[in-house]
Design a protein around this motif. Structure first.
Motif: not given
Length: 334
Positions: A95, A102-106, A117-120, A122, A265
């Protein structure tokens, strides 16, 4: 006559878009155990290519540590669209390169031992580090980390280098989580039992351990599942340590400089579907990141279950990694 003309134009545009998508190639940097013929890579490639109408390519590097090093060296000129094979021990360092997007998935369908809970990053699988032993060479293995450390030096083990291997780093963190400031002294006690330190997990497991060079190797609590389900043998088992075991979550991420962001993505989304995850248990030999229900092989019910889980937050790992590696080096070279 305008409707047939418009339909023809629409059809031509559709074919053009389809051809353009089919010409796209997604390049994933990963490690040997994922991309190998026996790993999940080939089946994942086949399944994703049916969905995306594209070509999925793997660039295979020696280990998770090498993936991070390659990413750093190439910088924004990297040919990678996705990196797959980092873990909770290396992801904060990745990071900090600023090379990931950032990814875009929940993260609402995950089945992990920790809240994610991480926005980078998966997650795509998880497991516990453990020492796997050969029951024919070692019928009575140590039942704790402390017992292993205090065992006679004629008990030989194989470990991996924490500078290049994610399991190697995992053992470093495991020792630190259990012993804290005393870890250096414990490493010195353990050093006489270390037959060799390999660059990667696969180097040690297949080339040495499976050829009988040592009765124990640093691996995963899930490793016996492969032997039980595929090799049809109970010979190789994981030693359950009374102190507990260290958790690893393996992750993938989107490379910021990728020219195929939409496709990348889509692949990250695909990772959390049964079409990807069903190949994890017996091909990557880890727990899947989602609940597979009845698709989870029955042999997973026979694996050890740690009484305690050790886990250090990735940001803390990044802060302490250099110090812990130096402590390890000093202990083993005295």
């Amino acid at each position: 006559m305008r409707l047939p003309v418009l339909a023809a134009i629409s059809l031509a545009v559709s074919f053009t878009l389809s051809e353009a998508r089919a010409a796209q190639e997604l390049n994933v940097y990963t490690h040997p155990s994922f991309a190998a013929e026996w790993g999940p890579g080939p089946a994942v490639k086949e399944a994703f290519e049916k969905q995306c109408d594209c070509t999925l390519n793997y660039t295979v590097l020696n280990s998770g540590g090498d993936i991070l090093q390659r990413l750093r060296l190439e910088g924004s000129s990297s040919q990678a669209d996705v990196v797959l094979g980092l873990d909770t021990g290396t992801m904060e360092m990745a990071r900090q390169t600023g090379l990931l997007a950032p990814h875009s998935r929940k993260m609402d369908n995950l089945s992990l031992p920790v809240d994610w809970q991480d926005n980078i990053f998966v997650p795509y699988d998880w497991g516990y580090f453990a020492f796997v032993y050969d029951t024919e060479q070692l019928p009575n293995p140590p039942e704790s980390l402390e017992a292993l450390i205090n065992a006679p030096d004629d008990l030989k083990i194989i470990i991996q280098d924490p500078r290049t291997s994610t399991p190697g780093l995992g053992l470093l963190l495991w020792m630190h989580a259990v012993y804290g400031d005393q870890a250096g002294a414990k490493w010195r006690q353990l050093s006489g039992k270390i037959l060799t330190t390999t660059q990667s997990w696969s180097d040690g497991y297949f080339s040495l351990f499976m050829n009988g060079e040592a009765p124990m190797i640093l691996s995963y609590s899930t490793s016996p599942a492969y032997h039980m389900a595929i090799d049809k043998t109970d010979r190789y088992q994981a030693a359950l340590f009374e102190e507990g075991h260290y958790l690893q979550v393996e992750v993938a991420a989107l490379v910021k400089s990728s020219e195929h962001q939409e496709l990348a993505r889509e692949f990250l989304d695909f990772m959390h579907t049964p079409a990807f995850q069903r190949h994890i248990p017996l091909k990557n030999v880890m727990y899947p990141a989602i609940d597979l229900g009845d698709e989870l092989p029955q042999v997973f019910n026979r694996l050890i279950e740690p009484a305690q889980t050790f886990y250090i937050e990735p940001a803390t790992v990044a802060d302490q990694r250099r110090e812990l590696v130096n402590e390890w080096l000093n202990a083993l070279t005295r």
